[in-house]
Enzyme design. Structure first.
Site, PDB file in Angstrom:
ATOM      1  N   ARG A   1       0.821  -1.234   0.000  1.00 43.80           N
ATOM      2  CA  ARG A   1       0.000   0.000   0.000  1.00 43.80           C
ATOM      3  C   ARG A   1       0.848   1.273   0.000  1.00 43.80           C
ATOM      4  O   ARG A   1       0.445   2.301   0.549  1.00 43.80           O
ATOM      5  CB  ARG A   1      -0.952   0.040   1.209  1.00 43.80           C
TER       6      ARG A   1
ATOM      7  N   SER B   1     -10.438  -0.252   4.237  1.00 49.58           N
ATOM      8  CA  SER B   1      -9.683  -0.496   5.478  1.00 49.58           C
ATOM      9  C   SER B   1      -9.201   0.825   6.051  1.00 49.58           C
ATOM     10  O   SER B   1      -8.566   1.615   5.347  1.00 49.58           O
ATOM     11  CB  SER B   1      -8.473  -1.380   5.187  1.00 49.58           C
TER      12      SER B   1
ATOM     13  N   GLU C   1      -4.514   3.676   7.002  1.00 48.35           N
ATOM     14  CA  GLU C   1      -4.377   3.524   5.540  1.00 48.35           C
ATOM     15  C   GLU C   1      -5.186   4.637   4.861  1.00 48.35           C
ATOM     16  O   GLU C   1      -4.764   5.203   3.852  1.00 48.35           O
ATOM     17  CB  GLU C   1      -4.909   2.150   5.107  1.00 48.35           C
TER      18      GLU C   1
HETATM   19  P1  FAD Z   1      -8.874   8.804  -3.426  1.00 47.97           P
HETATM   20  O1  FAD Z   1      -9.574   8.208  -2.246  1.00 47.97           O
HETATM   21  O2  FAD Z   1      -9.591   9.852  -4.183  1.00 47.97           O
HETATM   22  O3  FAD Z   1      -7.461   9.335  -2.941  1.00 47.97           O
HETATM   23  C1  FAD Z   1      -6.659   8.527  -2.084  1.00 47.97           C
HETATM   24  C2  FAD Z   1      -5.236   9.092  -2.112  1.00 47.97           C
HETATM   25  O4  FAD Z   1      -4.751   8.917  -3.437  1.00 47.97           O
HETATM   26  C3  FAD Z   1      -5.184  10.597  -1.816  1.00 47.97           C
HETATM   27  O5  FAD Z   1      -4.007  10.875  -1.094  1.00 47.97           O
HETATM   28  C4  FAD Z   1      -5.117  11.231  -3.195  1.00 47.97           C
HETATM   29  O6  FAD Z   1      -4.433  12.469  -3.151  1.00 47.97           O
HETATM   30  C5  FAD Z   1      -4.327  10.173  -3.954  1.00 47.97           C
HETATM   31  N1  FAD Z   1      -4.652  10.173  -5.378  1.00 47.97           N
HETATM   32  C6  FAD Z   1      -5.852   9.938  -5.961  1.00 47.97           C
HETATM   33  N2  FAD Z   1      -5.740  10.011  -7.295  1.00 47.97           N
HETATM   34  C7  FAD Z   1      -4.446  10.304  -7.554  1.00 47.97           C
HETATM   35  C8  FAD Z   1      -3.686  10.510  -8.739  1.00 47.97           C
HETATM   36  N3  FAD Z   1      -4.242  10.467  -9.947  1.00 47.97           N
HETATM   37  N4  FAD Z   1      -2.366  10.796  -8.619  1.00 47.97           N
HETATM   38  C9  FAD Z   1      -1.769  10.865  -7.404  1.00 47.97           C
HETATM   39  N5  FAD Z   1      -2.436  10.683  -6.260  1.00 47.97           N
HETATM   40  C10 FAD Z   1      -3.752  10.388  -6.333  1.00 47.97           C
HETATM   41  N6  FAD Z   1      -8.115  -0.522  -1.197  1.00 47.97           N
HETATM   42  C11 FAD Z   1      -7.308  -1.591  -1.416  1.00 47.97           C
HETATM   43  O7  FAD Z   1      -6.099  -1.421  -1.645  1.00 47.97           O
HETATM   44  N7  FAD Z   1      -7.802  -2.854  -1.383  1.00 47.97           N
HETATM   45  C12 FAD Z   1      -9.108  -3.109  -1.153  1.00 47.97           C
HETATM   46  O8  FAD Z   1      -9.514  -4.254  -1.152  1.00 47.97           O
HETATM   47  C13 FAD Z   1      -9.989  -1.994  -0.930  1.00 47.97           C
HETATM   48  N8  FAD Z   1     -11.292  -2.199  -0.683  1.00 47.97           N
HETATM   49  C14 FAD Z   1     -12.109  -1.129  -0.505  1.00 47.97           C
HETATM   50  C15 FAD Z   1     -13.477  -1.354  -0.272  1.00 47.97           C
HETATM   51  C16 FAD Z   1     -14.337  -0.286  -0.083  1.00 47.97           C
HETATM   52  C17 FAD Z   1     -15.804  -0.529   0.181  1.00 47.97           C
HETATM   53  C18 FAD Z   1     -13.840   1.044  -0.133  1.00 47.97           C
HETATM   54  C19 FAD Z   1     -14.761   2.216   0.052  1.00 47.97           C
HETATM   55  C20 FAD Z   1     -12.485   1.270  -0.357  1.00 47.97           C
HETATM   56  C21 FAD Z   1     -11.612   0.195  -0.529  1.00 47.97           C
HETATM   57  N9  FAD Z   1     -10.238   0.385  -0.756  1.00 47.97           N
HETATM   58  C22 FAD Z   1      -9.428  -0.691  -0.970  1.00 47.97           C
HETATM   59  C23 FAD Z   1      -9.654   1.741  -0.692  1.00 47.97           C
HETATM   60  C24 FAD Z   1      -9.626   2.508  -2.010  1.00 47.97           C
HETATM   61  O9  FAD Z   1     -10.643   2.062  -2.904  1.00 47.97           O
HETATM   62  C25 FAD Z   1      -8.263   2.413  -2.705  1.00 47.97           C
HETATM   63  O10 FAD Z   1      -7.217   2.890  -1.885  1.00 47.97           O
HETATM   64  C26 FAD Z   1      -8.247   3.193  -4.033  1.00 47.97           C
HETATM   65  O11 FAD Z   1      -7.068   2.902  -4.713  1.00 47.97           O
HETATM   66  C27 FAD Z   1      -8.322   4.719  -3.836  1.00 47.97           C
HETATM   67  O12 FAD Z   1      -8.551   5.299  -5.106  1.00 47.97           O
HETATM   68  P2  FAD Z   1      -9.356   6.661  -5.244  1.00 47.97           P
HETATM   69  O13 FAD Z   1      -9.362   7.060  -6.664  1.00 47.97           O
HETATM   70  O14 FAD Z   1     -10.688   6.555  -4.594  1.00 47.97           O
HETATM   71  O15 FAD Z   1      -8.416   7.646  -4.406  1.00 47.97           O
END
Ligand code: FAD
Length: 300
Positions: free
Chosen positions: A174, A225, A295
């Protein structure tokens, strides 16, 4: 601030909103207003928006689908750049996929499967963007982004943009280079998958989605998480063993289904969530002498 807004409009960087509630852009459905909220229409618009923010000395953060974010009740006093529409281009070339940072990772997993490419099934049920997943090294079911990323196009905050190889992204659990070592914005990625059977891939995707629905509060507002697993221990198990499932502070509650999920149970504030996080960390420290690290990321 007004000068910055004027510049964004003058340069047609995309949709520009003022005082946009972040609760509308996070899966926890929490967060006060972003003073400036930009949805760029293209990678060039992202570059321009960052340039304008920096010239005006306005703090700037990028978000994807808000699925790993806790936005504060006070909102964000600078510029939020949301990568979504306009950065969703996809091109298939053999086993490679060239994809924009704004694309949903869940729908890309299905699309890859229909094109007979295997390797992204782990992401079925991770409700984030490709950019967020590449930044977080999102993973599940024994795999993660580091296993499929060939290279990543990053805009660094000094205005330089560069293609980084998988090794240069310094992936571990992560974690990527972009989190603490060298902050930057993912604009697009090239993923390398393998040839597979569309029907088998579809079955695996459905099985992975079902597993989530059965074990996680998938339909409740949450951010996945909350804590990183202090491997070899699992945060959810430690929290569950302390009898904290269902524990509630204000509107925030530890999920009854999974100890490592906090759900927005009843109009939770970000402060409710932060208080619950602090409570859990204190309990885990007292009982196991383990420091749980979050996380989920705070938007500040
Ligand atoms: P955001 O939540 O919008 O941003 C998260 C971070 O990433 C922030 O710091 C943001 O600045 C940065 N960011 C976003 N986009 C960019 C970009 N283009 N360039 C640079 N930085 C960026 N995660 C897992 O790893 N495994 C799982 O199994 C998992 N299960 C989940 C289940 C549920 C129900 C939920 C709600 C979440 C889960 N997640 C899981 C967490 C999440 O989906 C991941 O971490 C995902 O990768 C975040 O992507 P996002 O576009 O929503 O990022």
């Amino acid at each position: 601030m007004q000068n910055c807004i004027n510049q964004l409009k003058k340069n047609h960087v995309g949709i520009i909103k003022e005082n946009e509630p972040l609760s509308a852009h996070t899966t926890m459905k929490i967060g006060g207003p972003a003073r400036i909220f930009v949805e760029p229409g293209s990678p060039d618009s992202v570059i321009k928006a960052v340039e304008i923010a920096q010239a005006a000395n306005v703090p700037c953060r990028v978000i994807g689908r808000g699925s790993n974010l806790l936005a504060l009740d006070t909102g964000f006093s600078g510029m939020i750049i949301k990568l979504g529409k306009g950065l969703e281009q996809v091109q298939f070339a053999g086993s490679d996929i060239h994809v924009g940072a704004g694309h949903s990772i869940v729908s890309l997993a299905s699309l890859a499967g229909r094109n007979g490419l295997t390797g992204l099934e782990f992401a079925a049920g991770i409700p984030g963007s490709i950019g967020g997943a590449a930044y977080m090294n999102a993973g599940a079911h024994g795999s993660d982004m580091s296993k499929i990323i060939q290279k990543v196009h990053v805009l660094f905050l000094d205005g330089e943009s560069e293609w980084l190889t998988n090794e240069e992204m310094q992936y571990s659990y992560r974690t990527s280079l972009l989190q603490k070592v060298r902050p930057g914005i993912v604009l697009e990625c090239v993923l390398t998958l393998s040839k597979g059977e569309p029907e088998k891939i579809r079955e695996q995707i459905l099985a992975n989605k079902k597993y989530r629905k059965d074990t996680q509060p998938y339909d409740n507002p949450c951010a996945g998480s909350i804590f990183r697993n202090p491997l070899p221990e699992y945060a959810g198990k430690l929290i569950q063993d302390l009898g904290l499932r269902g524990y509630t502070l204000g509107g925030a509650k530890v999920s009854e289904m999974h100890g490592n999920f906090i759900v927005n149970n009843d109009k939770a504030t970000a402060q409710d969530v932060l208080d619950l996080i602090a409570y859990i960390q204190a309990q885990v420290k007292a009982h196991y002498q383990i420091n749980l690290e979050t996380e989920v990321e705070q938007l500040q």
